[in-house]
Motif scaffolding. Structure first.
Motif, PDB file in Angstrom:
ATOM      1  N   PHE A 234      12.010  15.253  27.029  1.00  0.00           N
ATOM      2  CA  PHE A 234      10.625  14.859  26.309  1.00  0.00           C
ATOM      3  C   PHE A 234       9.542  15.348  27.211  1.00  0.00           C
ATOM      4  N   TYR A 235       8.668  15.836  26.375  1.00  0.00           N
ATOM      5  CA  TYR A 235       7.267  16.393  26.928  1.00  0.00           C
ATOM      6  C   TYR A 235       6.122  16.098  26.308  1.00  0.00           C
ATOM      7  N   LEU A 236       4.874  16.401  26.458  1.00  0.00           N
ATOM      8  CA  LEU A 236       3.823  15.804  26.389  1.00  0.00           C
ATOM      9  C   LEU A 236       3.548  15.691  24.837  1.00  0.00           C
ATOM     10  N   LEU A 237       3.886  16.555  24.190  1.00  0.00           N
ATOM     11  CA  LEU A 237       3.783  16.577  22.653  1.00  0.00           C
ATOM     12  C   LEU A 237       4.879  15.830  22.160  1.00  0.00           C
ATOM     13  N   ASP A 238       5.982  15.285  22.740  1.00  0.00           N
ATOM     14  CA  ASP A 238       6.923  14.617  22.244  1.00  0.00           C
ATOM     15  C   ASP A 238       6.528  12.888  22.011  1.00  0.00           C
ATOM     16  N   GLY A 239       7.044  12.379  21.000  1.00  0.00           N
ATOM     17  CA  GLY A 239       7.034  11.008  21.255  1.00  0.00           C
ATOM     18  C   GLY A 239       8.162  10.095  20.352  1.00  0.00           C
ATOM     19  N   GLN A 240       8.279   8.899  20.815  1.00  0.00           N
ATOM     20  CA  GLN A 240       9.675   7.986  20.093  1.00  0.00           C
ATOM     21  C   GLN A 240       9.037   7.005  19.014  1.00  0.00           C
TER      22      GLN A 240
ATOM     23  N   GLN B 172       5.310  16.646  31.683  1.00  0.00           N
ATOM     24  CA  GLN B 172       5.746  15.338  30.907  1.00  0.00           C
ATOM     25  C   GLN B 172       4.725  14.199  31.654  1.00  0.00           C
ATOM     26  N   SER B 173       4.431  13.231  30.469  1.00  0.00           N
ATOM     27  CA  SER B 173       3.707  12.159  30.973  1.00  0.00           C
ATOM     28  C   SER B 173       4.681  10.920  31.603  1.00  0.00           C
ATOM     29  N   ASP B 174       4.287   9.861  32.130  1.00  0.00           N
ATOM     30  CA  ASP B 174       4.969   9.033  32.900  1.00  0.00           C
ATOM     31  C   ASP B 174       5.946   8.353  31.635  1.00  0.00           C
ATOM     32  N   MET B 175       5.741   8.266  30.450  1.00  0.00           N
ATOM     33  CA  MET B 175       6.219   7.832  29.425  1.00  0.00           C
ATOM     34  C   MET B 175       7.530   8.798  28.906  1.00  0.00           C
ATOM     35  N   ASN B 176       7.176  10.172  28.822  1.00  0.00           N
ATOM     36  CA  ASN B 176       8.092  11.232  28.671  1.00  0.00           C
ATOM     37  C   ASN B 176       9.147  11.105  29.647  1.00  0.00           C
ATOM     38  N   ARG B 177       8.766  10.797  31.083  1.00  0.00           N
ATOM     39  CA  ARG B 177      10.054  10.983  32.046  1.00  0.00           C
ATOM     40  C   ARG B 177      10.730   9.641  31.907  1.00  0.00           C
TER      41      ARG B 177
ATOM     42  N   GLU C 208       4.047  -0.366  23.148  1.00  0.00           N
ATOM     43  CA  GLU C 208       2.812  -0.350  23.904  1.00  0.00           C
ATOM     44  C   GLU C 208       2.027   0.450  24.420  1.00  0.00           C
ATOM     45  N   LYS C 209       2.430   1.747  23.978  1.00  0.00           N
ATOM     46  CA  LYS C 209       2.067   3.285  24.662  1.00  0.00           C
ATOM     47  C   LYS C 209       0.695   3.386  24.274  1.00  0.00           C
ATOM     48  N   TYR C 210       0.211   3.140  23.039  1.00  0.00           N
ATOM     49  CA  TYR C 210      -1.160   3.557  22.610  1.00  0.00           C
ATOM     50  C   TYR C 210      -1.838   2.435  23.021  1.00  0.00           C
ATOM     51  N   ARG C 211      -1.721   0.914  23.202  1.00  0.00           N
ATOM     52  CA  ARG C 211      -2.709  -0.028  23.672  1.00  0.00           C
ATOM     53  C   ARG C 211      -2.782   0.172  24.997  1.00  0.00           C
ATOM     54  N   ARG C 212      -1.886   0.504  25.808  1.00  0.00           N
ATOM     55  CA  ARG C 212      -1.901   0.823  27.230  1.00  0.00           C
ATOM     56  C   ARG C 212      -2.710   2.148  27.627  1.00  0.00           C
ATOM     57  N   ALA C 213      -2.739   3.174  26.753  1.00  0.00           N
ATOM     58  CA  ALA C 213      -3.633   4.298  26.804  1.00  0.00           C
ATOM     59  C   ALA C 213      -4.929   3.796  26.810  1.00  0.00           C
TER      60      ALA C 213
END
Length: 243
Positions: free
Chosen positions: A147-153, A43-48, A218-223
């Motif tokens: 939610f895990y690394l391949l998951d997104g909302q 899990q990424s931080d976002m997933n968590r 903001e997820k992709y911008r923050r990445a």
């Protein structure tokens, strides 16, 4: 100077008495976190964040089920449960397994929510309403509760779910059944009582979903920013040799 000493002693004594008479701080619990697990490595931080928010939202719906059954005991009896506790347990299991709810038939998501809030609904309305809310929230999260690394909302889906829940709570408070009675007894404000605990619990769910929607946008911008910060840190924030 000696004339001031009695006054100083008196003032000190008064402060000590006031401190002794002050009520002790009320203990209202402590924040509780889960222990580390192997699953977190995927899990990424976002997933968590999404996983914890979903868990808290489902727990809130189960608390609401218990509270609503206490005020509307005819509903769990209408559903065929032997007790309020059994009715809550059955709803919890059906929600987590997404096994459907018999009185809602094949309807899911917002279709189930519309049926559960219709005056003509004849099943256990507490279970039907909260099962439909849970199903709508899980659908908005891509049909998952973890939610895990391949998951997104999808941020818009989350936003829509929060607005749907606002509308559902309003409908629950405003719509009337036969004889002009509320569909379910929930919040109450009168001369003897002011109980808004249901609205507060729903409000927490809406706030968590709205926050997740905002963070998701903001997820992709923050990445990208994080990647750039990493490059900058690697280039400019290194210690230099001094010998």
């Amino acid at each position: 100077m000696p004339t001031r000493r009695p006054a100083l002693v008196a003032a000190t004594a008064a402060l000590l008495l006031a401190a002794c008479g002050a009520p002790a701080p009320t203990h209202r619990g402590e924040v509780q976190g889960e222990g580390a697990s192997v699953q977190e490595w995927g899990q990424s931080d976002m997933n968590r964040v999404a996983t914890v928010a979903m868990r808290e939202n489902l727990l809130a719906l189960h608390r609401l089920a218990d509270k609503l059954y206490r005020r509307n005991p005819a509903e769990w009896r209408r559903g065929g449960a032997a007790s309020r506790e059994q009715a809550v347990a059955q709803l919890r299991a059906a929600t987590l397994q997404r096994s459907g709810w018999p009185a809602l038939g094949p309807r899911r998501d917002i279709d189930a929510l519309a049926l559960a809030l219709s005056p003509g609904y004849e099943g256990d309305r507490v279970a039907g309403f909260l099962y439909a809310v849970a199903d709508m929230l899980i659908t908005a999260h891509g049909g998952k509760t973890e939610f895990y690394l391949l998951d997104g909302q999808d941020a818009q889906h989350l936003y829509n779910a929060a607005r749907n829940l606002e509308a559902a709570v309003w409908m629950l408070a405003q719509r009337r059944g036969a004889g002009g009675t509320p569909l379910l007894l929930a919040d109450e404000i009168n001369g003897a009582e002011r109980n808004l605990s249901y609205e507060r619990e729903f409000g927490k769910i809406i706030a968590r979903v709205d926050l997740l929607a905002q963070v998701t946008t903001e997820k992709y911008r923050r990445a990208v920013i994080g990647y750039a910060q990493g490059l900058a840190g690697g280039t400019f924030l290194q210690f230099l040799p001094v010998r």
